[in-house]
Design an enzyme around this catalytic site. Structure first.
Site, PDB file in Angstrom:
ATOM      1  CG  ASP A 278      -2.139   0.941   0.962  1.00 10.49           C
ATOM      2  OD1 ASP A 278      -2.096   1.712  -0.026  1.00 10.49           O
ATOM      3  OD2 ASP A 278      -3.104   0.909   1.747  1.00 10.49           O
TER       4      ASP A 278
HETATM    5  C1  BGC Z   1      -5.001   3.431   0.142  1.00 11.66           C
HETATM    6  C2  BGC Z   1      -5.192   2.464  -1.003  1.00 11.66           C
HETATM    7  C3  BGC Z   1      -5.062   3.202  -2.307  1.00 11.66           C
HETATM    8  C4  BGC Z   1      -3.726   3.911  -2.347  1.00 11.66           C
HETATM    9  C5  BGC Z   1      -3.479   4.686  -3.631  1.00 11.66           C
HETATM   10  C6  BGC Z   1      -3.732   4.243  -0.002  1.00 11.66           C
HETATM   11  O1  BGC Z   1      -3.654   5.240   0.962  1.00 11.66           O
HETATM   12  O2  BGC Z   1      -5.000   2.730   1.362  1.00 11.66           O
HETATM   13  O3  BGC Z   1      -6.447   1.839  -0.915  1.00 11.66           O
HETATM   14  O4  BGC Z   1      -5.230   2.318  -3.379  1.00 11.66           O
HETATM   15  O5  BGC Z   1      -3.647   4.826  -1.277  1.00 11.66           O
HETATM   16  O6  BGC Z   1      -4.291   5.804  -3.722  1.00 11.66           O
END
Ligand code: BGC
Length: 788
Positions: A278
C-alpha cells in the site's frame, strides 16, 4: 605500416557496426525473455523498477501525478522509464466505487467522466455473482479505455467493526460472501485484459493508526475469517495483483512477512501475480523486497537509498530483486498496452449507468414493510424530508470514493423523474440549507483537524473541490419544527425521510449513530403523518451498518439504499414505486447498539487514544457467528431482507447421507406471491462440536433465483466439499473436519431457517495441512463458548 592501417580501419568499422545496431545487443521487453531483460538491467535500474515502478529512474518524467489530495496516483500515465530495454511503468488507478480520477486534469480539453457504481456494501447486498461480474466488466472497460493497466480494487477487508471508515469499500462480515463477490468482480474486471488488485492484505480492518497498528489474531481466526475471503478470491478470481496492507499482523508488517506472501499466498493458493505495498507505508524496503514484495508503492527516495546501501553492503542480494522483477515484468506484458490496445478514452458511460442503476436497485434491502406500505399505491405527492434526500451520498471518501462521476441523482430528483410531485417548500428549504453548509464551511467537518488538513495539502483553510463536495454528509440534520412538518401533511400522500452519512479513509467513522436532530425528525414526521392516517418510509443512504433500534418501530417502511452510486436516486424511486422488487439481503448484522459488537471492547486497540496493538479477542466470532452463538439479540440479522412477494422453499435434497468427498444440495424455490421477484437462498452449516468448538452456524453457500413470475419455481443447487466442513486446527496446522453429524439449514436469513437436513461424517477428516506460520506475538485469551 599498411597492415597496421588496415587493422585500425577494420577496428573502426567493427566499432561503427556495433554502435549502429545497439538494439541487436540489448534485450527488449516484449521481444526477449524476461530473465534476459532483467539481466541487462543495472542495479540502479532494478532498484528503480522495484521502488515506485520506475518513478525514480532518471527517464521517468512525472507528468500528471497529483499531489496533495490524498489520491496520489490518479491519472498517472504509463511512461517509458528504461527506453533502452523498452520498459515502461504500469498505469494504475483507484477504485472500488468507480475509476477514481480527476475528470479534467490540467491541459485536458474536455471532461472525461467515469461511472460511480454502487459501493461494495451495496453490491454485496445483491448476493448476485452474475450481477457483480457484470459490474466488473463495465468497471474494467473504463479502466481499459482510459488507458490504465491495473485498477486497485476490489477491496475485501472484513467488516469486523461497524466503525471502520472504509467499510463502504468492503463487502461483508462474512468471508465466504466477501471472497465469492471479490472473485466475481475480479473476473469481470479482468475480462477486459486489465488487471485487478485485491486489497488491503491483511487485516486492515480499521483506519485508526492504520499505518502502524499490529493486529494480534489467532491462527484459527486468521485462517477461517481474515485469510479465507482472500483465499477464495485468489482461487476463483485469479487477480493479477494483491496490495499488502499498511498494518502489522502478529508483530510484522504484512508487506515484510514472507510466510504470508510466499508460504500462504504463492505456495498454498497458487497466486502468480504481483504483490505491491500500500502506498507509502512504514517499514523497511529491504525487508519488503526479501519478503517477495514486487512493487514498493508509491515509492520514496528513502527506499531507493536503503536498497542501494543494502546492495553495496551485501545485506541484500541482487538476485532477490531479479526474482521479484519477473512478476512486475509479467504484469506489464499481460496488459492491453503490451498487446497494442489503443484506448478510446470514450467508454460507454450510458450503458454503464444502466448497469449501475440495475445493480443499485438489486442491492437495496427492505427491512420493514408494514401493511404493504411499499410499493407506493395511489401516491402522487411525496413530502421529501432529510437533507441527504437532496444530496445523495453516492460513495464514501478517500481513494476508494469517487470524484469523476458527472452527477449523482438524489432521492428528490429520482422521485421527480419517476413522475411524483414533490413539495416545493421542502425542496427550497433543504436546498438552501445544503447550499449554506457549503458556503459556511470552507473545510468539511470530516477534515476539520490539522493533521488531516496537512496530509491533504490544505494550507489556506479551503478544502479542495472534491472534498467540499463531502460537506453535507458530515453535517447534522436540519432541525425542523412540528409546525413546519404539519404544514406539509395536507399537500402530500406519503412522507419519505432520507437519513445518511458518509465515512472514509483515514478515520473510523463508518458507523452511523442517530443524532438528536435525526431522531426528532423521524419522531415528529411519524407522529404527524400517522395522526393524519398517512404513512412514512425511511430511506438509509449509508456505507454500512447503522443504528436502527432506537427508531425502527416508528416508520411504516425502511429501505437500506446504501451508498448506491451515481444512479442512486433513480434506483431508490424504482424500488419505492415497485418497478423493481427489492431482493437485496444484509451482508452484515445490524446490532442493537454498538456496544453489542463482539470487537466493541478491543476496537481500535490499545492504548485507546493511540493504538499500538489491536487484540482480536473475539477470535472467529465475528458478526453473526457471534450474535447467533452467544444469543445476543440484533436489530436485523445477517442475510435478512424482505420482498414485495413471498417465497416457499421445498424439496431439500442431499446427494448423499454420508460424506465422502462432496455433497450436492438442491432446493426448490417458488414465488407464492402476486408480483415477480428474486430470492436469495442461504445455506448454513452447523458442524459437530468435538475437538474444536464451532460457531452455531456458518454460511457455506448461497444462490439467487432469476426473476420468478408469480407461481414460478426454480431449483437452486449448492455444493459442499471437504473444506466446507473443515475448521482450522492450530496445533496440527491443518484444516480438519470433525466426525459426527453436520446439520444443513436452508435459510431466508441467518435466523429464518426454512428447511433442515443432516449428513454424517463417519471419521475425522484431515482435509489439508498448511504452513504453520503467523502465530500471535502475544499470549491472548480468545472468546470461547467452552470457557463460559
Ligand atoms: C489506500 C489504497 C489506495 C492507495 C493509492 C492508499 O492510501 O489505502 O487503498 O489504493 O492509497 O491511492
Amino acid at each position: 605500416m599498411k597492415n597496421l592501417f588496415a587493422g585500425v580501419l577494420l577496428l573502426i568499422v567493427a566499432q561503427l557496426f556495433i554502435q549502429s545496431k545497439p538494439g541487436d545487443q540489448v534485450p527488449q521487453l516484449g521481444k526477449d525473455k524476461i530473465e534476459k531483460v532483467i539481466a541487462a538491467m543495472t542495479p540502479d535500474e532494478k532498484i528503480g523498477m522495484s521502488v515506485g515502478d520506475g518513478k525514480f529512474l532518471p527517464a521517468a518524467v512525472s507528468k500528471t501525478t497529483e499531489q496533495g489530495t490524498g489520491i496520489i496516483i490518479a491519472n498517472q500515465n504509463s511512461k517509458l522509464v528504461i527506453p533502452r530495454l523498452s520498459i515502461y511503468s504500469s498505469a494504475l488507478t483507484d477504485g472500488p466505487s468507480g475509476v477514481n480520477r480527476d475528470p479534467h486534469p490540467a491541459g485536458a480539453t474536455e471532461y472525461s467522466y467515469t461511472t460511480a457504481f454502487p459501493t461494495s456494501t451495496c453490491l454485496a447486498a445483491t448476493w448476485n455473482l452474475e450481477m457483480i461480474e457484470n459490474v466488473g466488466k463495465a468497471f474494467g472497460n473504463e479502466v481499459l479505455e482510459y488507458d490504465y493497466d491495473v485498477v486497485l480494487m476490489p477491496a475485501l477487508n472484513l467488516h469486523r467493526n461497524p466503525m471502520c471508515g472504509r467499510n463502504f469499500e468492503y463487502y461483508s462480515e462474512d468471508p465466504l460472501l466477501s471472497g465469492k463477490l471479490a472473485g466475481a468482480m475480479v473476473r469481470g474486471v479482468q475480462s477486459n485484459g486489465v488487471g485487478a488488485t485485491l486489497k488491503h492484505f491483511l487485516a486492515n480492518n480499521q483506519e485508526t493508526n492504520r499505518r502502524s497498528y499490529n493486529a494480534v489474531i489467532s491462527q484459527r481466526a486468521l485462517r477461517e475469517i481474515y485469510l479465507r475471503g482472500f483465499e477464495i478470491a485468489v482461487r476463483e478470481g485469479g487477480p493479477r495483483a494483491i496490495m499488502t496492507s499498511y498494518n502489522k499482523v502478529n508483530g510484522y508488517y504484512t508487506a515484510e512477512t514472507p510466510e504470508l506472501l510466499n508460504d500462504i499466498v504463492r505456495k498454498e493458493w497458487g497466486f502468480n501475480g504481483v504483490f505491491m505495498t500500500d502506498f507509502d507505508g512504514y517499514g523497511s524496503a529491504v525487508a519488503k523486497v526479501r519478503a517477495g514484495n514486487n512493487m514498493l508503492m508509491g515509492g520514496s527516495q528513502d527506499e531507493v537509498n536503503e536498497l542501494t546501501a543494502a546492495l553495496k553492503s551485501k545485506t541484500l542480494d541482487e538476485s532477490a530483486l531479479d526474482k521479484n522483477l519477473v512478476y512486475n515484468m509479467e504484469l506489464k506484458l499481460n496488459s492491453p498496452r503490451a498487446k497494442g490496445h489503443i484506448p478510446t478514452q470514450k467508454p460507454d458511460l450510458d450503458g454503464h449507468a444502466k448497469i449501475a442503476r440495475e445493480a443499485a436497485g438489486e442491492g437495496m434491502v427492505l427491512l420493514k414493510n408494514e401493511n404493504k406500505t411499499l410499493p407506493f399505491k395511489g401516491v402522487k405527492r411525496v413530502a421529501v424530508f432529510g437533507k441527504i434526500a437532496y444530496y445523495l451520498i453516492e460513495a464514501g471518501t478517500g481513494s476508494g470514493g469517487i470524484r469523476s462521476n458527472k452527477y449523482a441523482i438524489s432521492v428528490n430528483e429520482g422521485l421527480k423523474a419517476a413522475g411524483f410531485k414533490v413539495l416545493k417548500e421542502l425542496e427550497d428549504g433543504y436546498t438552501a440549507f445544503n447550499a449554506n453548509i457549503m458556503e459556511q464551511n470552507l473545510v468539511p467537518d470530516y477534515f476539520n483537524n490539522p493533521v488531516m488538513l496537512a496530509n491533504n495539502g490544505v494550507k489556506d483553510g479551503k478544502a479542495p473541490g472534491h472534498f467540499r463536495k463531502r460537506l453535507i454528509p458530515f453535517h447534522d440534520e436540519m432541525p425542523m419544527s412540528e409546525e413546519q412538518i404539519k404544514k406539509q401533511v395536507g399537500s402530500s400522500d406519503i412522507a419519505v425521510i432520507t437519513l445518511g452519512r458518509s465515512g472514509g479513509e483515514g478515520y473510523d467513522n463508518g458507523y452511523f449513530p442517530t443524532s438528536k436532530n435525526e431522531l426528532d425528525l423521524v419522531r415528529n414526521v411519524c407522529t404527524t403523518y400517522h395522526a393524519a392516517g398517512k404513512k412514512i418510509v425511511v430511506v438509509l443512504n449509508v456505507g454500512g451498518v447503522c443504528e436502527t433500534a432506537s427508531w425502527k418501530n416508528l416508520p411504516d417502511a425502511i429501505l437500506v439504499a446504501w451508498q448506491p452510486g451515481q444512479e442512486g436516486g433513480y434506483a431508490i424511486a424504482d424500488v419505492l414505486k415497485g418497478a423493481v422488487n427489492p431482493s437485496g439481503k444484509l451482508p452484515d448484522s445490524f446490532p442493537v447498539k454498538l456496544e453489542d459488537v463482539p470487537s466493541a471492547g478491543t476496537f481500535p486497540g490499545e492504548p485507546a487514544d493511540n493504538p499500538v496493538n489491536s487484540f482480536y479477542k473475539e477470535g472467529i466470532y465475528v458478526g453473526y457467528r457471534y450474535y447467533d452463538t452467544f444469543r445476543v439479540p440484533v436489530s436485523y440479522e445477517f442475510g435478512f431482507g424482505l420482498s414485495y412477494t413471498t417465497f416457499e422453499y421445498s424439496d431439500l435434497k442431499l446427494s448423499e447421507a454420508t460424506f465422502s468427498d462432496k455433497i450436492n444440495v438442491t432446493v426448490m424455490v417458488k414465488n407464492t406471491g402476486k408480483v415477480a421477484g428474486k430470492e436469495v437462498v442461504e445455506l448454513y452449516l452447523s458442524a459437530p462440536d468435538k475437538e474444536m468448538e464451532k460457531p452455531s452456524r456458518e454460511l457455506k453457500g448461497f444462490a439467487k433465483t432469476h426473476l420468478l413470475k408469480p407461481g414460478e419455481r426454480q431449483q437452486l443447487s449448492f455444493e459442499l466439499n471437504s473444506r466446507s466442513l473443515a475448521s482450522f486446527r492450530s496445533g496440527l496446522s491443518a484444516w480438519v473436519a470433525d466426525k459426527g453429524e453436520y446439520q444443513i439449514g436452508i435459510g431466508a436469513s441467518s435466523k429464518d431457517i426454512r428447511l433442515k437436513a443432516a449428513f454424517d461424517l463417519p471419521e475425522e477428516l484431515i482435509v489439508e495441512r498448511v504452513h504453520d506460520v503467523m502465530y500471535p506475538n502475544f499470549a491472548m485469551e480468545e472468546l470461547s463458548q467452552r470457557k463460559k
